[in-house]
Write a protein that holds these residues in place. Sequence first.
Motif, mmCIF file in Angstrom:
data_model
loop_
_atom_site.group_PDB
_atom_site.id
_atom_site.type_symbol
_atom_site.label_atom_id
_atom_site.label_comp_id
_atom_site.label_asym_id
_atom_site.label_seq_id
_atom_site.Cartn_x
_atom_site.Cartn_y
_atom_site.Cartn_z
ATOM 1 N N GLU A 164 -3.524 3.114 -38.982
ATOM 2 C CA GLU A 164 -2.350 3.370 -39.811
ATOM 3 C C GLU A 164 -1.146 3.477 -38.897
ATOM 4 O O GLU A 164 -1.249 3.957 -37.773
ATOM 5 N N THR A 165 0.004 3.032 -39.406
ATOM 6 C CA THR A 165 1.219 3.170 -38.606
ATOM 7 C C THR A 165 2.113 4.225 -39.221
ATOM 8 O O THR A 165 2.035 4.514 -40.420
ATOM 9 N N VAL B 187 -0.230 10.878 -32.667
ATOM 10 C CA VAL B 187 0.148 9.463 -32.577
ATOM 11 C C VAL B 187 -0.263 8.893 -31.233
ATOM 12 O O VAL B 187 -0.439 9.634 -30.256
ATOM 13 N N LYS C 194 7.735 2.072 -34.949
ATOM 14 C CA LYS C 194 6.415 2.302 -35.547
ATOM 15 C C LYS C 194 5.377 2.621 -34.477
ATOM 16 O O LYS C 194 5.359 1.986 -33.422
ATOM 17 N N TYR C 195 4.514 3.592 -34.772
ATOM 18 C CA TYR C 195 3.446 3.998 -33.860
ATOM 19 C C TYR C 195 2.152 4.128 -34.646
ATOM 20 O O TYR C 195 2.169 4.415 -35.845
ATOM 21 N N SER C 196 1.033 3.948 -33.960
ATOM 22 C CA SER C 196 -0.269 4.113 -34.612
ATOM 23 C C SER C 196 -0.599 5.590 -34.698
ATOM 24 O O SER C 196 -0.421 6.327 -33.726
ATOM 25 N N THR C 197 -1.095 6.004 -35.865
ATOM 26 C CA THR C 197 -1.557 7.381 -35.965
ATOM 27 C C THR C 197 -2.895 7.461 -35.237
ATOM 28 O O THR C 197 -3.669 6.513 -35.241
#
Length: 190
Positions: free
Chosen positions: A4-5, A17, A63-66
């Motif tokens: 998820e982002t 994150v 945007k970053y990945s959870t």
Amino acid sequence: MAAETLMAGDFRKGVTVEIDGKIYVIVDFQHVKPGKGAAFVRAKLKNLETGQVLEQTFNPSDKYSTAHIERKEMQYSYNDGDLYYFMDLETYEMVPLNYEIVEDAMRFVKEEMTVNVQMYKGRAFSVEPPNFVELEIVETEPGIQGDTSKAGNKPAKLETGYNIMVPLFINNGEKIRVDTRTGTYMERVK
């Protein structure tokens, strides 16, 4: 399964994150809207592997990945040199962890104690002892009889090798309750 982002504008305390391959938990954040220029997010991040805290600014649309952190209950079994072996309580599999990962927790953990092991993508990075543990005093100056006041403390060594300050009336062989979050004496255990 795609990760998820999360946009930096949606950062919240406690969210984990992945940034540049490292896992961080958001300790604090602030949305900043200067009079001139674009808005940005100032965040305080804690690296979950090293414990290092840093402040960084982000574009709210970045945007970053959870990072989904898995917590597993494991039982400490034994150590062999720099490897500490924990048994997965579901699969009974023995998992070896390096000293660097377990160093802080082992001040309060003895054999057969259950701990929480934090993992990311199947790799352990942190061991959390229970918040309160009962450990035996193995070395301290003799207690002063009748001195139950809070007048002073003295150094004492726990069965795990950790040194702690205890009240003057505590003796060798007594069990005490320790708060592992602060590393402090709580009370004598009868």
